[in-house]
Write a protein that holds these residues in place. Sequence first.
Motif, PDB file in Angstrom:
ATOM      1  N   THR A   1      -6.063-133.790  61.159  1.00 18.91           N
ATOM      2  CA  THR A   1      -5.095-134.306  60.199  1.00 18.91           C
ATOM      3  C   THR A   1      -3.696-134.204  60.788  1.00 18.91           C
ATOM      4  O   THR A   1      -3.361-133.200  61.432  1.00 18.91           O
TER       5      THR A   1
ATOM      6  N   GLY B   1       2.710-135.927  58.551  1.00 19.59           N
ATOM      7  CA  GLY B   1       2.620-137.251  57.942  1.00 19.59           C
ATOM      8  C   GLY B   1       2.156-138.268  58.951  1.00 19.59           C
ATOM      9  O   GLY B   1       1.818-137.964  60.090  1.00 19.59           O
ATOM     10  N   ASP B   2       2.147-139.515  58.561  1.00 16.38           N
ATOM     11  CA  ASP B   2       1.680-140.599  59.415  1.00 16.38           C
ATOM     12  C   ASP B   2       2.796-141.008  60.361  1.00 16.38           C
ATOM     13  O   ASP B   2       3.637-141.842  60.040  1.00 16.38           O
TER      14      ASP B   2
ATOM     15  N   LYS C   1     -12.290-131.675  61.527  1.00 13.72           N
ATOM     16  CA  LYS C   1     -11.438-132.649  60.849  1.00 13.72           C
ATOM     17  C   LYS C   1     -10.046-132.557  61.453  1.00 13.72           C
ATOM     18  O   LYS C   1      -9.477-131.466  61.565  1.00 13.72           O
TER      19      LYS C   1
ATOM     20  N   PRO D   1      -5.300-128.015  51.640  1.00  8.83           N
ATOM     21  CA  PRO D   1      -4.430-128.954  50.932  1.00  8.83           C
ATOM     22  C   PRO D   1      -3.980-130.129  51.775  1.00  8.83           C
ATOM     23  O   PRO D   1      -3.549-131.152  51.237  1.00  8.83           O
ATOM     24  N   TRP D   2      -4.064-129.995  53.104  1.00  8.87           N
ATOM     25  CA  TRP D   2      -3.654-131.102  53.978  1.00  8.87           C
ATOM     26  C   TRP D   2      -4.792-132.100  54.232  1.00  8.87           C
ATOM     27  O   TRP D   2      -4.606-133.064  54.949  1.00  8.87           O
ATOM     28  N   TRP D   3      -5.961-131.848  53.680  1.00  8.18           N
ATOM     29  CA  TRP D   3      -7.055-132.819  53.806  1.00  8.18           C
ATOM     30  C   TRP D   3      -6.879-133.887  52.730  1.00  8.18           C
ATOM     31  O   TRP D   3      -7.126-133.633  51.544  1.00  8.18           O
ATOM     32  N   VAL D   4      -6.447-135.052  53.140  1.00  8.14           N
ATOM     33  CA  VAL D   4      -6.233-136.152  52.196  1.00  8.14           C
ATOM     34  C   VAL D   4      -6.977-137.381  52.709  1.00  8.14           C
ATOM     35  O   VAL D   4      -6.758-137.818  53.839  1.00  8.14           O
ATOM     36  N   PRO D   5      -7.875-137.951  51.881  1.00  8.04           N
ATOM     37  CA  PRO D   5      -8.270-137.487  50.542  1.00  8.04           C
ATOM     38  C   PRO D   5      -9.092-136.189  50.625  1.00  8.04           C
ATOM     39  O   PRO D   5      -9.767-135.944  51.608  1.00  8.04           O
ATOM     40  N   ARG D   6      -9.038-135.389  49.574  1.00  9.50           N
ATOM     41  CA  ARG D   6      -9.693-134.088  49.581  1.00  9.50           C
ATOM     42  C   ARG D   6     -11.204-134.243  49.433  1.00  9.50           C
ATOM     43  O   ARG D   6     -11.684-134.827  48.462  1.00  9.50           O
TER      44      ARG D   6
END
Length: 228
Positions: A170, A174-175, A168, A99-104
């Motif tokens: 992430t 957040g950013d 990956k 769920p933390w892969w954005v965009p999925r």
Amino acid sequence: SSQFGSSHVLQSVMAAAMSLAPILHFCFVVIVLTDPVYHADFLVKTIDYTSLQSSEKESLAPQVASAIANQIQISQESVSTPSGEPGIVAILPGSYVAPWWVPRPPSYPGKGTIFACLISGAYASKSALNETFHQTILKDTILNTVKAAMVGSPAVVHEATEPKVMFKITDARGDSGQGQGMFTWILIGVAALALFLLVLVIIFCMFRAGSSEKPGLLDGQSDSDEGH
């Protein structure tokens, strides 16, 4: 007079320390909490998750965490599962989409196993950590660690496509970017200033106590009068 001066110094230092302690505590707690934390997820195509035994998962979890920690020069305790269990990685199906892969992204269609972990306190930015994980030696280390632990296992896939290890990175909070790093340095500066002020208070109190202990003019005169 000497005892009174020493007591006064001690009281002043304790009062100053009690006043500055909450500031220091707040700064240090926030600095720890703002320490960058990143998701690092590795898809290893040479291991079929559906064929893994529970004992093999238990063996792989700390070994892969140790390999990652050694390569990026952090403690193994700084590598944890996404749920926060330190010293090990989580082992998930290759088709898993976090769920933390954005965009999925689309799920991986082939056989494989994902080793998912959180990495804390290693790098100030995601780009720096990402660059480190692009190094061939790190991916080879993870692959070799898995191979050594899985010798003779039916879960080993011999015809895996290249690249055999994909990853990956992430941001887990957040950013954060440069703003978070700037905020951390500001807090460090505030903590350093509070410590500096505490040292000044101690020196000032010791100076005043030393001055009060010197005999005055009246003290000398009273001594001579007693002699008469």
